[in-house]
Design a protein around this motif. Structure first.
Motif, PDB file in Angstrom:
ATOM      1  N   ALA A 167      11.142  14.213 123.696  1.00 49.56           N
ATOM      2  CA  ALA A 167      11.983  13.230 123.002  1.00 49.56           C
ATOM      3  C   ALA A 167      11.994  11.903 123.755  1.00 49.56           C
ATOM      4  CB  ALA A 167      13.400  13.774 122.855  1.00 49.56           C
TER       5      ALA A 167
ATOM      6  N   SER B 193       8.703  10.039 123.900  1.00 52.20           N
ATOM      7  CA  SER B 193       8.151   9.443 122.682  1.00 52.20           C
ATOM      8  C   SER B 193       8.568   7.993 122.516  1.00 52.20           C
ATOM      9  CB  SER B 193       8.617  10.230 121.459  1.00 52.20           C
ATOM     10  OG  SER B 193       9.959   9.946 121.180  1.00 52.20           O
TER      11      SER B 193
ATOM     12  N   ALA C  58       5.637   5.099 121.502  1.00 53.86           N
ATOM     13  CA  ALA C  58       5.776   4.661 120.115  1.00 53.86           C
ATOM     14  C   ALA C  58       6.011   3.157 120.040  1.00 53.86           C
ATOM     15  CB  ALA C  58       6.916   5.420 119.445  1.00 53.86           C
TER      16      ALA C  58
ATOM     17  N   LEU D 151      18.490  17.412 119.239  1.00 56.71           N
ATOM     18  CA  LEU D 151      18.380  16.195 120.043  1.00 56.71           C
ATOM     19  C   LEU D 151      16.941  15.712 120.121  1.00 56.71           C
ATOM     20  CD1 LEU D 151      20.778  16.450 123.051  1.00 56.71           C
ATOM     21  CD2 LEU D 151      21.005  15.228 120.919  1.00 56.71           C
ATOM     22  N   CYS D 152      16.021  16.653 120.233  1.00 58.20           N
ATOM     23  CA  CYS D 152      14.617  16.274 120.361  1.00 58.20           C
ATOM     24  C   CYS D 152      14.177  15.454 119.154  1.00 58.20           C
ATOM     25  CB  CYS D 152      13.772  17.529 120.502  1.00 58.20           C
ATOM     26  SG  CYS D 152      12.023  17.225 120.553  1.00 58.20           S
ATOM     27  N   MET D 153      14.534  15.921 117.956  1.00 54.34           N
ATOM     28  CA  MET D 153      14.154  15.174 116.762  1.00 54.34           C
ATOM     29  C   MET D 153      14.924  13.863 116.669  1.00 54.34           C
ATOM     30  SD  MET D 153      12.059  15.466 114.273  1.00 54.34           S
ATOM     31  CE  MET D 153      11.700  13.754 113.933  1.00 54.34           C
ATOM     32  N   ALA D 154      16.216  13.906 117.015  1.00 55.60           N
ATOM     33  CA  ALA D 154      17.042  12.702 116.870  1.00 55.60           C
ATOM     34  C   ALA D 154      16.560  11.604 117.805  1.00 55.60           C
ATOM     35  CB  ALA D 154      18.506  13.044 117.160  1.00 55.60           C
ATOM     36  N   VAL D 155      16.451  11.928 119.083  1.00 52.52           N
ATOM     37  CA  VAL D 155      16.006  10.918 120.040  1.00 52.52           C
ATOM     38  C   VAL D 155      14.560  10.522 119.751  1.00 52.52           C
ATOM     39  CG1 VAL D 155      15.571  10.480 122.468  1.00 52.52           C
ATOM     40  CG2 VAL D 155      17.612  11.694 121.790  1.00 52.52           C
ATOM     41  N   GLY D 156      13.775  11.524 119.366  1.00 46.66           N
ATOM     42  CA  GLY D 156      12.367  11.240 119.110  1.00 46.66           C
ATOM     43  C   GLY D 156      12.115  10.442 117.853  1.00 46.66           C
ATOM     44  N   SER D 157      13.134  10.175 117.062  1.00 45.66           N
ATOM     45  CA  SER D 157      12.920   9.379 115.857  1.00 45.66           C
ATOM     46  C   SER D 157      13.095   7.891 116.127  1.00 45.66           C
ATOM     47  CB  SER D 157      13.907   9.795 114.767  1.00 45.66           C
ATOM     48  OG  SER D 157      15.192   9.310 115.061  1.00 45.66           O
ATOM     49  N   ILE D 158      13.721   7.561 117.237  1.00 45.26           N
ATOM     50  CA  ILE D 158      14.048   6.149 117.475  1.00 45.26           C
ATOM     51  C   ILE D 158      12.779   5.333 117.717  1.00 45.26           C
ATOM     52  CG2 ILE D 158      15.242   4.589 119.014  1.00 45.26           C
ATOM     53  CD1 ILE D 158      17.298   6.771 119.468  1.00 45.26           C
ATOM     54  N   GLY D 159      11.989   5.787 118.693  1.00 41.90           N
ATOM     55  CA  GLY D 159      10.796   5.026 119.027  1.00 41.90           C
ATOM     56  C   GLY D 159       9.827   4.874 117.865  1.00 41.90           C
ATOM     57  N   PRO D 160       9.375   5.987 117.263  1.00 42.92           N
ATOM     58  CA  PRO D 160       8.409   5.841 116.162  1.00 42.92           C
ATOM     59  C   PRO D 160       8.934   5.000 115.005  1.00 42.92           C
ATOM     60  CG  PRO D 160       8.414   8.084 116.972  1.00 42.92           C
ATOM     61  CD  PRO D 160       9.545   7.386 117.663  1.00 42.92           C
TER      62      PRO D 160
ATOM     63  N   ALA E  54       5.995  11.094 116.336  1.00 43.39           N
ATOM     64  CA  ALA E  54       7.184  11.671 115.718  1.00 43.39           C
ATOM     65  C   ALA E  54       6.937  13.124 115.331  1.00 43.39           C
ATOM     66  CB  ALA E  54       7.576  10.856 114.480  1.00 43.39           C
TER      67      ALA E  54
ATOM     68  N   CYS F 138       7.410  15.610 118.116  1.00 42.76           N
ATOM     69  CA  CYS F 138       8.825  15.961 118.288  1.00 42.76           C
ATOM     70  C   CYS F 138       9.249  16.961 117.222  1.00 42.76           C
ATOM     71  CB  CYS F 138       9.708  14.722 118.185  1.00 42.76           C
ATOM     72  SG  CYS F 138       9.471  13.561 119.521  1.00 42.76           S
TER      73      CYS F 138
ATOM     74  N   ILE G 272      10.623   9.845 108.636  1.00 45.52           N
ATOM     75  CA  ILE G 272      11.196  10.210 109.938  1.00 45.52           C
ATOM     76  C   ILE G 272      12.681  10.512 109.787  1.00 45.52           C
ATOM     77  CG2 ILE G 272      11.616   9.419 112.278  1.00 45.52           C
ATOM     78  CD1 ILE G 272       9.134   7.768 112.117  1.00 45.52           C
TER      79      ILE G 272
END
Lengths: 92, 92, 92, 92, 92, 92, 92, 92, 92, 92, 92, 92, 92, 92
Positions: free
Chosen positions: F20, F23, F27, G17-26, G66, G69, H65
């Motif tokens: 996480a 990324s 990105a 959390l992994c998906m949530a945090v990992g969505s910010i950058g992409p 993304a 993640c 996303i």
């Protein structure tokens, strides 16, 4: 953890943090001021004197804020009234 | 966790953090000042001398803030009055 | 958790953090300075020498702040007076 | 949680964090420097040599800060005096 | 929570965080460098070769910082001296 | 909370956080690089090929950093040496 | 709090959390890329095809981050080896 | 705090946070993309169609996303395998 | 703190935070989109219709993200399956 | 700390925070939108009507997000189903 | 810490924080709006009336968000249903 | 820690924080507004009156937000209903 | 930890933090003001006097905020009414 | 930790933090205002009087926010009603 140890510990931490945190603002502020002074001299070499004079007054005022922090750190390390009281009480 | 250990631990942590945090502001400030000095020299090569002089005065003032932090770190490691007192008390 | 272990742990953590946090400011500051030096050379190739000279003086001053942090880390790992005292006391 | 385990744990965490945090500043700083070097070459292809030379000196100085962090991480993992002392004491 | 479990846990967490945090700076720095290289090529197509060469040197230096982090993560997972020592002690 | 559960928990959390957090930088960095590539193509359509080629090299290097994080997450989930050891010990 | 509950809890939290945090950058990176593509099309309508093609390659690479993640979140929820092991152990 | 309550609590919190945190990036990214689309239309009204088409492809990828996050939240609330297992175990 | 109270508390907190945090991104994103729409209308009054149409499609997509958060908050307050299960179990 | 008190406390805190945090995004977003509307009117006084109309639609959509937060705060204070259930249970 | 004291404490803290945090967004947003209104008047003095009118509508909408926070703070201090219930229960 | 002490402590802290945090937004917002008013006067001296009038209306609205915070702080210190109730109960 | 020690500790920490945090804003603000003064002098050397006069009034007002912090730190160290009361009570 | 000590501690901390945090916003805001005033004077020396007058009104309003914080700090130190009540109760 007697009373004196606690006061000593707290004084050490506070003195260090006060100076450390208190160095951020003045250093950045002075950097900005110096930076612009150099630009101004490059733009108006003939005003070199009044620019430098104004810069030094400004740096003095900003530096004074850093010195307030340094003074408080020094007071906490070398002239701490709470510590003096604790020693007096322990020796009394 | 006797009293001396606590004071030693706190002094070590504070000395390190004080220098670490205290390096951020001055380093960025000096970077800004140097950066603009180079621009100014490129714009007004003839003012090279007064620009360099003003830059050095400014760097000296900013560096002084970093040195306040270094001084406090050194005092906490090598001339810590609270530690001296603790040793004196332990040896007394 | 005897006294020596605590001092050792605290020294390790502080040495690492001091260098880590203390690398942020100088690295960014030097990056800014170098960046502008390259722009200045591109603008005024004839001033290449005085720009490079000023850059090196500036980098030296900024690097010195990073070195203060490195020195404190090294002192905490290899010449830690609190640790020496703890060993002396343990061996005494 | 005996003494050696604690020192090992603390060394591992500190080594990792020191390198991780210490990579942020130099990487960004070098990125800035390289970025501007490319702009400068595009503006003044004839100064290609002195730009590249200045860039490499600058990168070397910034990289040195990252290397300080790497050195401290390596010392903490492979040449940790506190760990050596703990092993010696345990074996003694 | 015996000693080996603790060291294993700490090594896992540190390896992950070291790589995760250590990826932020280099990735952003490389992004900046690549971004500017493309602009420079668009401005000075004739300097395509020296721009690309300088870019690759710069990327290599920035990538090296990310690789330091990767190396430390790998050491902590696969060649951890503290873990080896713990296994040796447990098997001894 | 036996030893295996702890290692499992820590591995899960670290794998997720590592990917996480790891990324964010790549990105954003790739977004910057792609963004500028499009601008460059719009400015210099004739350099389309060398721009695209440089972009792909750059993206590959930035992507590699994201892949380091992914590799470490996968190792922690599917080839975790600490977990293997714990299973071996539990089964032994 | 038996062992399975703990692993379940940790897997749930980490997956989210992994998906949530990992969505910010992409998401931000793709937003930047799309934004610039539109500008580029407006500037050079004739290059519409090569701009769109480069954009899609770039979006694919950013989206892949993304998806890493997302994959890790899915693995943690539906194919978690630690959970499988815990069930096997509980059923054994 | 029995096992089912804990899993329920953790699922609720994670579902909410995953969607909440996961909305920040996509919303800002889409805002940027839409913003630039409007500028592009104002600059090149004749390219209205290809701009809108590219915008919709981009929005779809960014929205995807956000939808990954929504899917994970929904899975955690309505199709949580850990919760199903806990109910099965409690009813068994 | 029985099981139902805990689930109720957690649901309340999550519902509030999910909406609160989830409002930041969409609100800022929509503000950006509206802001640029007004600029675009001022620049190209003749394109008023296609600008407004594109704006509304964009706002609808961004608003949909805020509505996902609202939906999850409402589900957690009024149609929470974990709460229903807890009531059923308590009444059973 | 009986069950009702806990639910009451949590509802109070969540209601306050939800509105407080939820006011940041919409207020900044509306400020941006209004700000640009004024610029647009100053640039194109003749489009005053369509600018104002678009602004009001936009403000309404952004305000709706703030109102979602307000609604959730009000539900938590005055129509909280968990609280109603707790009272019913206490009175039953 | 009986039940009433807890509810009172929580209400006090929440009322204060809700207003404090809720003042940041609206104040900055209004500052932006006012700032731009002054620029617009300076650019187009003849549109003074429609600018001022639009500004006041915008300020009213932003101020309304600050007032939502103020209302919730006032409700929590002076018309708190949970507090009324606690008093009723204590007096019953 | 009896009930009155707790309420007193919480009221003191909240009053201070509410004013402190609540001063940030309005002060920055007013600074922005004043700053732009001065620019506007310098650009359009003839509009001095309507600029000043609009500025004062705007400052009044922003100041009102700071005053809401001040009012809540004052209520918490001097007219706190929870404190009055606690005194009444203690005296009853 | 008797009552006096606690008050002493809290006073020390608060005095240090108050000055440290309170130095950030004024130092940056003064830096900005000085910076612009130098630009203004370079632009309008003939207005040197009124610029300097306005600058000094402004610096005085900003410095006054730093001095409020310094005054409160000094009061807490040397004229602390709570400490006086504690000493009086201890000596009574 | 009797009741008076707690109230004294909390008052000291709050007074310090309130002033410290409350100095950031006004100092930055005043810095911005002064900065722009100097620019405005340099641009329009003839409007020197109305610029200065507007500046002073603005500074007065911003300073008033800093003074609210100072007043609350002073009230908490020297006219704290909760402290008065505690002394009265202790003496009664």
């Amino acid at each position: 953890m007697d009373s004196m140890t606690l006061i000593a510990m707290v004084s050490i931490v506070t003195a260090g943090l006060c100076m450390a945190v208190g160095s951020i603002g003045p250093a950045l502020g002075e950097g900005n001021a110096v930076k612009q002074a150099l630009t101004a001299i490059a733009q108006q070499p003939d005003e070199r004197n009044s620019i430098t004079r104004t810069l030094f007054v400004g740096l003095a005022m900003i530096e004074s804020i850093a010195i307030y922090c340094f003074v408080i750190s020094m007071i906490l390390i070398f002239a701490n009234p709470f510590w003096s009281h604790a020693i007096a009480r322990a020796g009394g």
